[in-house]
Design a protein around this motif. Structure first.
Motif, PDB file in Angstrom:
ATOM      1  N   LEU A 194       6.217  12.058 -10.387  1.00 39.89           N
ATOM      2  CA  LEU A 194       6.307  12.988  -9.251  1.00 39.89           C
ATOM      3  C   LEU A 194       4.983  13.084  -8.508  1.00 39.89           C
ATOM      4  CD1 LEU A 194       8.409  15.925 -10.778  1.00 39.89           C
ATOM      5  CD2 LEU A 194       9.133  14.320  -9.000  1.00 39.89           C
ATOM      6  N   VAL A 195       3.888  13.179  -9.263  1.00 43.74           N
ATOM      7  CA  VAL A 195       2.567  13.270  -8.626  1.00 43.74           C
ATOM      8  C   VAL A 195       2.259  11.989  -7.858  1.00 43.74           C
ATOM      9  CG1 VAL A 195       0.091  13.499  -9.062  1.00 43.74           C
ATOM     10  CG2 VAL A 195       1.730  14.895 -10.359  1.00 43.74           C
ATOM     11  N   PHE A 196       2.528  10.841  -8.474  1.00 42.09           N
ATOM     12  CA  PHE A 196       2.253   9.570  -7.819  1.00 42.09           C
ATOM     13  C   PHE A 196       3.082   9.397  -6.547  1.00 42.09           C
ATOM     14  CE2 PHE A 196       3.976   5.214  -7.369  1.00 42.09           C
ATOM     15  CZ  PHE A 196       2.848   4.610  -6.832  1.00 42.09           C
ATOM     16  N   CYS A 197       4.382   9.677  -6.627  1.00 41.24           N
ATOM     17  CA  CYS A 197       5.246   9.498  -5.457  1.00 41.24           C
ATOM     18  C   CYS A 197       4.895  10.495  -4.357  1.00 41.24           C
ATOM     19  CB  CYS A 197       6.709   9.656  -5.863  1.00 41.24           C
ATOM     20  SG  CYS A 197       7.343   8.331  -6.904  1.00 41.24           S
ATOM     21  N   GLY A 198       4.545  11.722  -4.730  1.00 44.46           N
ATOM     22  CA  GLY A 198       4.130  12.688  -3.723  1.00 44.46           C
ATOM     23  C   GLY A 198       2.875  12.257  -2.991  1.00 44.46           C
ATOM     24  N   ALA A 199       1.895  11.749  -3.736  1.00 44.54           N
ATOM     25  CA  ALA A 199       0.665  11.267  -3.096  1.00 44.54           C
ATOM     26  C   ALA A 199       0.915  10.007  -2.278  1.00 44.54           C
ATOM     27  CB  ALA A 199      -0.391  10.996  -4.166  1.00 44.54           C
TER      28      ALA A 199
END
Length: 279
Positions: A194-199
């Motif tokens: 989630l963090v990677f895709c959001g960034a």
């Protein structure tokens, strides 16, 4: 549920007929062992490609030319503008691909410029290697479903030489996958996805050098987005590689342990100690 999967594969084929990128998500069907749904995807692709032909000019011949199976008779079509180096340079401000990343490093890095220049000039080789490694990571069972979808999103949005901002919407797919599964969220599993895709969906449309945005100049997005994708891919590849080595070592030690502690061997040792050993 089987009906929904078949219909989803059909829609995936239709989407791939419009833009080929969604076809990469067929790897996820292989991962989930949904091979029986492949014909529905092929059916959607063929129908969506064939139905418009009676209404547009060119017909099958234009499809063969676009696929590289026929040489166009018009000399103006032999070198497409959208595949030229000039178009790549003029799209720098909107490019978030791996090629833009290495070309940016070639221009502004303090060291290894020759390496970055070689990757940029021979980008097809680099893209094929990343495609192969990414496909293995998607198909292996040592990655989660969300990680596999995030890797597919990287393949769709970063591997093509010119990647505009709209391709970043592929990173929504793993996010929606996790949001639709409360059991995954409750365990805080795949939070890093989630963090990677959001960034990765942040455009970072800031001019390089803090000047004015021009089509031929790179932005911060050409550095941050591909760098995040490379770090994500490398981290998962290292984890899968060394995790597999540890599992094999643990399995071999476990087998040897079971071999020397089998009931038959223990009974033999008990008889030996009883009749042949003198206390």
């Amino acid at each position: 549920r089987v009906l929904f999967r078949s219909f989803g594969a059909f829609l995936l084929g239709v989407a791939a007929s419009v833009k080929i990128y969604p076809a990469v998500f067929l790897l996820f069907l292989l991962r989930k062992r949904y091979r029986s749904h492949f014909p529905y995807g092929a059916m959607g692709f063929i129908l969506a490609m064939a139905l418009p032909l009676p209404f547009v000019g060119g017909g099958i011949g234009s499809l063969l030319i676009s696929a590289g199976l026929r040489t166009p008779t018009n000399p103006d079509l032999t070198d497409s503008y959208y595949q030229s180096e000039s178009y790549f340079r003029e799209s720098s401000a909107f490019n978030h691909s791996f090629r833009a990343f290495f070309d940016l490093l070639h221009q502004h890095a303090f060291a290894w410029r020759s390496v970055f220049e070689g990757i940029t000039s021979e980008y097809l080789v680099f893209a094929l290697i990343v495609l192969l490694v990414s496909s293995v990571l998607v198909l292996t069972e040592r990655t989660s479903d969300a990680e596999a979808m995030a890797i597919i999103a990287i393949m769709c949005s970063r591997l093509i030489p010119i990647s505009a901002a709209y391709t970043l919407t592929f990173f929504l797919v793993p996010v929606m996958w996790l949001l639709s599964r409360p059991e995954e969220r409750s365990k805080w599993k795949d939070t890093h996805v989630l963090v990677f895709c959001g960034a990765s969906m942040v455009v970072f449309q800031i001019p390089w050098g803090w000047g004015t945005i021009q089509a031929s100049n790179y932005t911060i997005g050409a550095l941050v987005g591909p760098l995040l994708s490379l770090v994500f891919l490398t981290t998962i590849a290292v984890r899968v590689l060394f995790g597999g080595v540890k599992k094999r070592r643990a399995g071999s030690s476990l087998q040897s342990h079971k071999l020397f502690t089998s009931p038959r061997l223990l009974r033999f040792r008990a008889l030996r100690d009883r009749y042949f050993l003198v206390s």
